[in-house]
Design a protein around this motif. Structure first.
Motif, PDB file in Angstrom:
ATOM      1  N   GLU A 190     -12.211   6.401   3.140  1.00 37.77           N
ATOM      2  CA  GLU A 190     -12.053   6.319   4.587  1.00 37.77           C
ATOM      3  C   GLU A 190     -10.598   6.433   5.027  1.00 37.77           C
ATOM      4  OE1 GLU A 190     -13.909   2.833   6.140  1.00 37.77           O
ATOM      5  OE2 GLU A 190     -15.854   3.264   5.243  1.00 37.77           O
ATOM      6  N   GLU A 191      -9.670   5.916   4.223  1.00 43.99           N
ATOM      7  CA  GLU A 191      -8.273   5.954   4.636  1.00 43.99           C
ATOM      8  C   GLU A 191      -7.362   6.152   3.443  1.00 43.99           C
ATOM      9  OE1 GLU A 191      -7.814   2.248   6.677  1.00 43.99           O
ATOM     10  OE2 GLU A 191      -7.526   1.102   4.837  1.00 43.99           O
ATOM     11  N   VAL A 192      -6.329   6.965   3.655  1.00 38.22           N
ATOM     12  CA  VAL A 192      -5.340   7.259   2.620  1.00 38.22           C
ATOM     13  C   VAL A 192      -3.951   7.159   3.232  1.00 38.22           C
ATOM     14  CG1 VAL A 192      -4.424   9.007   1.045  1.00 38.22           C
ATOM     15  CG2 VAL A 192      -6.899   8.792   1.349  1.00 38.22           C
ATOM     16  N   CYS A 193      -3.070   6.433   2.549  1.00 34.81           N
ATOM     17  CA  CYS A 193      -1.664   6.347   2.946  1.00 34.81           C
ATOM     18  C   CYS A 193      -0.813   6.543   1.704  1.00 34.81           C
ATOM     19  CB  CYS A 193      -1.362   5.012   3.608  1.00 34.81           C
ATOM     20  SG  CYS A 193       0.400   4.795   4.038  1.00 34.81           S
ATOM     21  N   ILE A 194      -0.003   7.597   1.690  1.00 36.74           N
ATOM     22  CA  ILE A 194       0.908   7.861   0.574  1.00 36.74           C
ATOM     23  C   ILE A 194       2.312   7.986   1.137  1.00 36.74           C
ATOM     24  CG2 ILE A 194       1.437   9.353  -1.378  1.00 36.74           C
ATOM     25  CD1 ILE A 194      -1.426  10.351  -1.311  1.00 36.74           C
ATOM     26  N   GLN A 195       3.208   7.156   0.658  1.00 40.64           N
ATOM     27  CA  GLN A 195       4.573   7.125   1.176  1.00 40.64           C
ATOM     28  C   GLN A 195       5.565   6.977   0.031  1.00 40.64           C
ATOM     29  OE1 GLN A 195       5.213   4.462   4.486  1.00 40.64           O
ATOM     30  NE2 GLN A 195       7.339   4.084   3.940  1.00 40.64           N
ATOM     31  N   GLY A 196       6.621   7.786   0.066  1.00 39.77           N
ATOM     32  CA  GLY A 196       7.671   7.655  -0.933  1.00 39.77           C
ATOM     33  C   GLY A 196       7.256   8.089  -2.321  1.00 39.77           C
ATOM     34  N   ALA A 197       6.671   9.291  -2.417  1.00 37.28           N
ATOM     35  CA  ALA A 197       6.309   9.867  -3.715  1.00 37.28           C
ATOM     36  C   ALA A 197       6.938  11.254  -3.771  1.00 37.28           C
ATOM     37  CB  ALA A 197       4.797   9.933  -3.889  1.00 37.28           C
ATOM     38  N   LEU A 221     -13.665  10.413   5.625  1.00 37.15           N
ATOM     39  CA  LEU A 221     -12.224  10.159   5.730  1.00 37.15           C
ATOM     40  C   LEU A 221     -11.808  10.176   7.191  1.00 37.15           C
ATOM     41  CD1 LEU A 221      -9.547   9.757   4.131  1.00 37.15           C
ATOM     42  CD2 LEU A 221      -9.212  12.235   4.368  1.00 37.15           C
ATOM     43  N   LYS A 222     -11.242   9.071   7.658  1.00 35.97           N
ATOM     44  CA  LYS A 222     -10.874   8.935   9.063  1.00 35.97           C
ATOM     45  C   LYS A 222      -9.368   8.957   9.288  1.00 35.97           C
ATOM     46  CE  LYS A 222     -14.989   6.217  10.282  1.00 35.97           C
ATOM     47  NZ  LYS A 222     -15.601   6.266   8.935  1.00 35.97           N
ATOM     48  N   SER A 223      -8.588   8.490   8.309  1.00 37.95           N
ATOM     49  CA  SER A 223      -7.148   8.362   8.499  1.00 37.95           C
ATOM     50  C   SER A 223      -6.399   8.887   7.284  1.00 37.95           C
ATOM     51  CB  SER A 223      -6.781   6.889   8.742  1.00 37.95           C
ATOM     52  OG  SER A 223      -5.377   6.716   8.809  1.00 37.95           O
ATOM     53  N   LEU A 224      -5.415   9.754   7.530  1.00 39.92           N
ATOM     54  CA  LEU A 224      -4.581  10.305   6.468  1.00 39.92           C
ATOM     55  C   LEU A 224      -3.127  10.207   6.901  1.00 39.92           C
ATOM     56  CD1 LEU A 224      -4.226  11.804   3.769  1.00 39.92           C
ATOM     57  CD2 LEU A 224      -4.539  13.947   5.021  1.00 39.92           C
ATOM     58  N   GLU A 225      -2.314   9.448   6.129  1.00 42.25           N
ATOM     59  CA  GLU A 225      -0.900   9.276   6.439  1.00 42.25           C
ATOM     60  C   GLU A 225      -0.061   9.698   5.238  1.00 42.25           C
ATOM     61  OE1 GLU A 225       0.316   5.674   8.419  1.00 42.25           O
ATOM     62  OE2 GLU A 225      -1.771   5.104   8.785  1.00 42.25           O
ATOM     63  N   LEU A 247     -12.118  13.304  10.176  1.00 44.31           N
ATOM     64  CA  LEU A 247     -10.719  12.903  10.288  1.00 44.31           C
ATOM     65  C   LEU A 247     -10.340  12.658  11.740  1.00 44.31           C
ATOM     66  CD1 LEU A 247      -8.249  12.481   8.407  1.00 44.31           C
ATOM     67  CD2 LEU A 247      -7.503  14.765   9.077  1.00 44.31           C
ATOM     68  N   ARG A 248      -9.816  11.464  12.017  1.00 42.80           N
ATOM     69  CA  ARG A 248      -9.437  11.100  13.382  1.00 42.80           C
ATOM     70  C   ARG A 248      -7.930  10.878  13.535  1.00 42.80           C
ATOM     71  NH1 ARG A 248     -13.597  12.959  13.844  1.00 42.80           N
ATOM     72  NH2 ARG A 248     -15.501  12.135  14.789  1.00 42.80           N
ATOM     73  N   LYS A 249      -7.280  10.445  12.470  1.00 45.63           N
ATOM     74  CA  LYS A 249      -5.845  10.160  12.550  1.00 45.63           C
ATOM     75  C   LYS A 249      -5.123  10.927  11.460  1.00 45.63           C
ATOM     76  CE  LYS A 249      -2.460   6.391  12.178  1.00 45.63           C
ATOM     77  NZ  LYS A 249      -2.284   4.930  11.951  1.00 45.63           N
ATOM     78  N   LEU A 250      -4.143  11.728  11.852  1.00 45.56           N
ATOM     79  CA  LEU A 250      -3.338  12.488  10.907  1.00 45.56           C
ATOM     80  C   LEU A 250      -1.868  12.221  11.202  1.00 45.56           C
ATOM     81  CD1 LEU A 250      -2.907  14.593   8.679  1.00 45.56           C
ATOM     82  CD2 LEU A 250      -3.178  16.381  10.419  1.00 45.56           C
TER      83      LEU A 250
END
Length: 397
Positions: A190-197, A221-225, A247-250
């Motif tokens: 449902e949600e994925v957040c990847i930061q600093g890779a 999947l609703k949110s991808l950051e 997908l609702r939030k990109l």
């Protein structure tokens, strides 16, 4: 020891004694931890893995008596932790584990070998933070294969098939998140957040393969950051046939190599139009379902992605595409030339309530008159540091 045997939640902090693992070293001393639901390990200087299945002592334990109720596992500040599990799949350890949090483990290069993939079939939430040596979630070079292990356990589910939430922060050596085979089974995500890779090239899958195609659907999947991924090329390799219909939030920030065109593929889905007028552009049109779009520090020329003019017929005036976009934020995009570069009059932004544009020095106009006419609910408009901006809309200065 009797207390540990009966405990449902255990936190072990700065435990000395030279323990290199929980199983078998500590469990052997306690004898059993059958009631354990939540385990938190913090600041073990010697701990190298949680479960060491290479030890002959592990054979003495019965699978059904080893953490049979464990749901939450938290691993923090373990300076020598190299793996969560190592060795052959002798036991169904962590069979019911739903949440795994790993942070500040500087020696960790992967979480699981391939042969332990079946142990995470119930995992719903995975968080990995500040693991400087982490290269992948599943060690591709581990013994056995995922398909062999799942087949052997007579389980029809794929690894991570129950995963709902994925967060990865500050793991700068991460090369890929999921093996190609695992990425195909993320049907509950449902949600994925990847930061600093900074080494990551694709959010899903390992690499492009001209000779093999993969079908991947992320149906809920609703949110991808995506944030601070300086080598990110795309969400999926080119050989992926992908779909994210919900997908609702990109949000993508400081991804300088990210291709805007890849979003067309990433959010692609089969949109049923009564007259099939737009069948040729079903993938790009999926951006219409986004409710929040935030783009910062990226090298793209247009945001509301261009559509080919030749797919529209004379009847398009009666078939406007209605966007669900509520919030649009654009920041520090020096190459941005257009907010919308598709054919005029083909899209309606009638749900847009908030628009922020900052530091877009190539932008000369925000919207065409036709697009602006559809914006009936706009409540907040913020524009700053756009030195070349000439018009808010064409024809009105």
């Amino acid at each position: 020891m009797d207390l540990l045997q009966r405990a449902e939640a255990v936190c072990l902090n700065k435990l000395d004694g030279g323990f290199k693992n929980i199983v078998p070293d500590i469990v052997q001393a306690v004898r059993r931890m059958n009631e354990l639901i939540s385990l938190w390990l913090h600041s073990f200087s010697n701990l190298e893995c949680v479960v060491d299945a290479t030890s002959h002592i592990v054979d003495l334990f019965q699978a059904e008596t080893l953490f049979p109720k464990l749901i939450k596992l938290r691993l923090e500040s373990l300076s020598n932790l190299k793996k969560v599990c190592c060795g052959p799949p002798l036991l169904l350890f962590f069979e019911k584990l739903q949440e795994l949090h790993v942070s500040h483990c500087p020696m960790l290069t992967s979480l699981f070998p391939k042969c332990v993939a079946r142990a995470v079939l119930s995992l719903q939430k995975l968080t990995v933070k500040s693991c400087g040596e982490l290269k992948n979630i599943i060690d591709e070079d581990g013994d056995g294969t995922i398909n062999q292990i799942i087949s052997a356990s007579n389980n029809s589910h794929s690894a991570f098939s129950q995963l709902k939430s994925l967060t990865i922060l500050d793991c700068h050596k991460l090369e890929y998140v999921f093996l190609n085979s695992c990425a195909q089974g993320l049907v509950q995500l449902e949600e994925v957040c990847i930061q600093g890779a900074s080494q990551l090239k694709y959010a899903f899958g390992q690499h492009e393969d001209e000779h093999q195609e993969f079908q991947i659907e992320l149906p809920i999947l609703k949110s991808l950051e995506l944030h601070g991924l300086k080598n990110l090329i795309s969400i999926f390799p080119k050989n992926y046939l992908s779909s994210c219909p919900c997908l609702r939030k990109l949000r993508w920030v400081r991804c300088p190599k990210f291709r805007a065109s890849c979003v067309n593929i990433m959010v692609g889905s089969n949109i049923n139009m009564d007259n099939q007028l737009y069948s040729k552009v079903s993938a790009p049109l999926s951006f219409l379902k986004l409710e929040k779009l935030e783009v910062k520090g990226c090298s793209v020329e247009d945001i509301l992605f261009p559509l080919e003019r030749d797919v529209f017929t004379e009847t398009n005036s009666q078939n406007k595409l209605i966007s669900l976009l509520d919030t649009l934020e654009l920041d520090n995009m020096p190459e941005l030339k257009f907010v919308w570069s598709g054919p005029m009059g083909t899209v309606s932004l009638q749900n847009l309530r908030e628009l922020k544009v900052r530091g877009c020095n190539n932008l000369k106009m925000i919207f065409s008159p036709v697009i602006l006419k559809s914006i009936q609910l706009l409540e907040r408009l913020v524009i700053s540091d756009c030195n070349e901006l000439e018009e808010i809309m064409c024809g009105i200065e």
